[in-house]
Enzyme design. Structure first.
Site, PDB file in Angstrom:
ATOM      1  N   TYR A  69      30.961  16.450  24.039  1.00  0.00           N
ATOM      2  CA  TYR A  69      31.989  15.962  24.962  1.00  0.00           C
ATOM      3  C   TYR A  69      33.341  16.349  24.399  1.00  0.00           C
ATOM      4  O   TYR A  69      33.606  16.124  23.217  1.00  0.00           O
ATOM      5  CB  TYR A  69      31.880  14.444  25.095  1.00  0.00           C
ATOM      6  CG  TYR A  69      32.951  13.815  25.973  1.00  0.00           C
ATOM      7  CD1 TYR A  69      32.985  14.060  27.348  1.00  0.00           C
ATOM      8  CD2 TYR A  69      33.918  12.970  25.424  1.00  0.00           C
ATOM      9  CE1 TYR A  69      33.960  13.477  28.151  1.00  0.00           C
ATOM     10  CE2 TYR A  69      34.894  12.385  26.229  1.00  0.00           C
ATOM     11  CZ  TYR A  69      34.911  12.637  27.589  1.00  0.00           C
ATOM     12  OH  TYR A  69      35.867  12.052  28.385  1.00  0.00           O
ATOM     13  N   ASP A  80      36.681  20.866  17.848  1.00  0.00           N
ATOM     14  CA  ASP A  80      37.143  19.617  18.433  1.00  0.00           C
ATOM     15  C   ASP A  80      36.853  18.505  17.421  1.00  0.00           C
ATOM     16  O   ASP A  80      35.749  17.979  17.358  1.00  0.00           O
ATOM     17  CB  ASP A  80      36.425  19.369  19.762  1.00  0.00           C
ATOM     18  CG  ASP A  80      36.842  18.039  20.390  1.00  0.00           C
ATOM     19  OD1 ASP A  80      37.629  17.300  19.757  1.00  0.00           O
ATOM     20  OD2 ASP A  80      36.373  17.749  21.502  1.00  0.00           O
ATOM     21  N   LYS A 108      42.128  10.133  18.327  1.00  0.00           N
ATOM     22  CA  LYS A 108      41.530   8.926  17.721  1.00  0.00           C
ATOM     23  C   LYS A 108      42.256   8.496  16.437  1.00  0.00           C
ATOM     24  O   LYS A 108      43.310   7.889  16.515  1.00  0.00           O
ATOM     25  CB  LYS A 108      40.026   9.130  17.553  1.00  0.00           C
ATOM     26  CG  LYS A 108      39.383   9.326  18.946  1.00  0.00           C
ATOM     27  CD  LYS A 108      37.881   9.202  19.017  1.00  0.00           C
ATOM     28  CE  LYS A 108      37.446   9.141  20.481  1.00  0.00           C
ATOM     29  NZ  LYS A 108      36.650  10.237  20.955  1.00  0.00           N
TER      30      LYS A 108
HETATM   31  C1  LIG Z   1      36.970  10.997  22.273  1.00  0.00           C
HETATM   32  C2  LIG Z   1      36.815  12.454  22.283  1.00  0.00           C
HETATM   33  C3  LIG Z   1      37.561  13.278  23.137  1.00  0.00           C
HETATM   34  C4  LIG Z   1      38.450  12.727  24.208  1.00  0.00           C
HETATM   35  O1  LIG Z   1      39.499  11.987  23.700  1.00  0.00           O
HETATM   36  P1  LIG Z   1      40.257  10.950  24.692  1.00  0.00           P
HETATM   37  O2  LIG Z   1      41.370  10.430  23.851  1.00  0.00           O
HETATM   38  O3  LIG Z   1      39.245   9.932  25.074  1.00  0.00           O
HETATM   39  O4  LIG Z   1      40.726  11.735  25.852  1.00  0.00           O
HETATM   40  C5  LIG Z   1      37.444  14.647  23.004  1.00  0.00           C
HETATM   41  N1  LIG Z   1      36.633  15.177  22.084  1.00  0.00           N
HETATM   42  C6  LIG Z   1      35.885  14.433  21.256  1.00  0.00           C
HETATM   43  C7  LIG Z   1      35.018  15.086  20.256  1.00  0.00           C
HETATM   44  C8  LIG Z   1      35.939  13.050  21.338  1.00  0.00           C
HETATM   45  O5  LIG Z   1      35.164  12.315  20.538  1.00  0.00           O
END
Ligand SMILES: *Cc1c(COP(=O)(O)O)cnc(C)c1O
Length: 436
Positions: A153, A247, A275
Site C-alpha cells: 500500500y 516507500d 508517520k
Molecule cells: C501509511 C502508509 C502510506 C500512506 O500514508 P498516509 O499518511 O496514510 O497517507 C503510504 N505508504 C506506506 C508504506 C504506508 O504505510
C-alpha cells in the site's frame, strides 16, 4: 447500586452510540476505512485519550495499544516533551504559509539520518509523498509505467490503488471504482519477493518510470524482503533507466534510524517518509539526491505544493521525535522488547495448539493465523481471518488493542516497558484459551 449496574449494561455503550451517530454523518462512521472494524466484526471503539502505551475509550476502558496510530507513535502517546513543545509553538501561530526555521531543522535531521536523501520536500501525508514521488519519477524519465507489488500500500493516489493491500483487501475490493482504467493500466503489479517476475516485466516493457516498494511490507501485515530481493530491484532499475522508490512511510525511523534502506543496505533514488517523522501530526516527505530534487518547482518544472506543508506544529512534533530516536539504545531496546513479545506470542499460540506465523522486523510485527511462511500477498491471504477476528476480540476483552485487521503490522513503542510486554503475554494466554 445493582439496579444502576443492570441498567448500565442494557444501555448500548458510548462507543456504540457514537458510532451510530457517526454513520449518519461520515461514510461508514470513520475517516479511514480500516478503523471501522469490518475486518474483525463488531463496533469500533471511540477513543477519548491516550498516554504512553495506553489508549482509553469513551467508556473509560484502558487498553495496551499496539496500533500506535498505525505507526507514528514510536515514543508512545502524548509524550510530555512533545505536548509541551506543541503548546509553546501553537501559541506563536500554527501555520504561516511562509518559510520557517523548523522546516530546515527537520530536513537536517532527515538528511543526516538517511544518506540517500540530500534534499527533501515536506508534504502532509504519506499519500502525498508517494503521489509526488511518482510524479517526479515520471517527470524525469518521461515514462508513465510503474511497477508495484501485490499487497503493498502506498497511499490512495489513483496510480497506486491497484492490488493495494490491507484496507482494500479487508474490504474485499479488488480495485477502486473511480480510478480510470486508462491510468491503472500504467501500474504493473507483481508478487512481492519475486525478483524474476520484475525482470520479466522489464523485458516486456521499455517504458517503466519507477519501481515502488515497501522495503519491509507493513500493509499486508509485516512481510520482510527475502535476501537479495531489494538488491535485485536496485540492479534492475538502474539497468533499465527506471528509478527505485522506497516507500518508507512506515519503515522510516521504525526498523532503524536510517530506515529499511540502512538495514538492508540499498540506496534508492527516491525515499518517501511519513508517520514517525510527524511524531503524530500529519506529515509526509519525499527526498533524494540534490540533482533529482531540483526538478521540483520552483527550481524545476515538476509541480507540487501544499498550503499547510512544513507547518510549525508538525515540524516540532517530528523534530522532537527524530532527536529522541538518536539515543543509541532506543533501537536495541525496541528490538529486545519486540523479540520478547513475539517469541512469547508464538510459544503461547503453539501451546494452545493454534497455528500462527509471526513475522517481525524490529518493532513492527504481525502474527498471521496460518501454517506456512508468509512471504507475499498470496501466502498472507491464506490466513484465517475469522480466527484472527476472534483473537482480536478476545485480546480486546483482556485489555489489549491490536490492529482491527489480520493484514496490518503492529507496533511496539519505547513506552511499552517490559512490564507492559508481560501483561500483554498474560492477556494472550487467556485470549488463546478463550479461543480453544
Ligand atoms: C501509511 C502508509 C502510506 C500512506 O500514508 P498516509 O499518511 O496514510 O497517507 C503510504 N505508504 C506506506 C508504506 C504506508 O504505510
Amino acid at each position: 447500586m445493582l439496579e444502576q449496574m443492570v441498567s448500565a449494561e442494557k444501555e448500548p455503550n458510548k462507543s456504540a452510540r457514537l458510532f451510530a451517530r457517526a454513520q449518519e454523518l461520515i461514510p461508514g462512521g470513520v475517516n479511514s476505512p480500516v478503523r471501522a472494524f469490518r475486518g474483525v466484526g463488531g463496533t469500533p471503539l471511540f477513543i477519548e485519550s491516550a498516554q504512553g502505551p495506553f489508549i482509553t475509550d469513551v467508556d473509560g476502558r484502558r487498553y495496551i495499544d499496539y496500533v500506535g496510530s498505525w505507526g507514528p507513535m514510536i515514543l508512545g502517546h502524548a509524550d510530555p516533551e512533545i505536548v509541551a513543545a506543541l503548546q509553546a509553538v501553537a501559541a506563536k501561530g500554527t501555520s504561516f504559509g511562509a518559510p520557517n526555521q523548523l522546516e530546515i531543522e527537520l530536513a537536517e535531521e532527515i538528511t543526516a539520518a538517511v544518506p540517500s536523501i540530500e534534499m527533501v520536500r515536506m508534504v502532509n501525508s504519506g499519500t502525498e509523498a508517494t503521489m509526488s514521488a511518482i510524479r517526479l519519477a515520471r517527470g524525469v524519465t518521461s515514462r508513465d509505467k510503474l511497477i508495484k507489488f501485490e499487497g503493498c500500500y502506498h497511499g490512495h493516489a489513483d496510480s497506486l490503488l491497484v492490488k493495494a493491500g490491507s484496507g482494500v483487501a479487508t474490504l474485499g475490493l479488488p480495485d477502486s471504482p473511480g480510478v480510470p482504467a486508462s491510468l491503472a493500466q500504467h501500474t504493473l503489479t507483481v508478487p512481492f519477493n519475486d525478483a524474476t517476475a520484475v525482470e520479466d516485466v522489464f523485458k516486456q516493457h521499455d517504458d517503466i518510470a519507477a519501481v515502488i516498494v515497501e522495503p519491509v511490507v507493513g500493509n499486508m501485515g509485516c512481510v520482510p524482503p527475502q535476501e537479495g530481493f531489494l538488491q535485485t530491484l536496485r540492479v534492475l532499475t538502474a539497468q533499465n533507466g527506471a528509478l527505485l522508490i522506497c516507500d518508507e512511510v512506515m519503515t522510516g525511523f521504525r526498523v532503524a534510524r536510517g530506515g529499511a534502506q540502512a538495514l538492508y543496505d540499498i540506496t534508492p533514488d527516491i525515499t518517501c517518509l511519513g508517520k514517525i517523522i510527524g511524531g503524530g501530526l500529519p506529515v509526509g516527505a519525499y527526498g533524494g539526491s540534490r540533482e533529482l530534487m531540483r526538478n521540483i518547482a520552483p527550481t524545476g518544472p515538476i509541480y507540487q505544493a501544499g498550503t499547510l506543508s512544513g507547518n510549525p506544529l508538525a515540524m516540532t512534533a517530528g523534530l522532537i521525535t527524530l532527536r529522541r530516536l538518536k539515543d543509541e539504545t532506543v533501537y536495541a531496546e525496541l528490538e529486545r522488547r519486540s523479540a520478547q513479545l513475539c517469541d512469547g506470542l508464538s510459544s503461547i499460540a503453539a501451546d494452545a495448539g493454534v497455528k500462527t506465523i509471526t513475522n517481525r522486523v524490529g518493532s513492527m510485527w504481525t502474527s498471521f493465523f496460518t501454517e506456512a511462511p508468509v512471504t507475499n500477498w498470496e501466502t498472507a491471504n491464506r490466513s484465517d481471518r475469522e480466527l484472527y477476528g476472534k483473537f482480536f476480540h478476545a485480546m480486546l476483552d483482556e485489555g489489549v488493542y491490536l490492529a482491527p485487521s489480520q493484514f496490518e503490522a503492529a507496533f511496539v513503542s519505547i513506552a511499552h516497558t517490559e512490564e507492559i510486554i508481560q501483561q500483554t503475554l498474560t492477556a494472550a494466554r487467556n485470549a488463546f484459551q478463550a479461543l480453544t
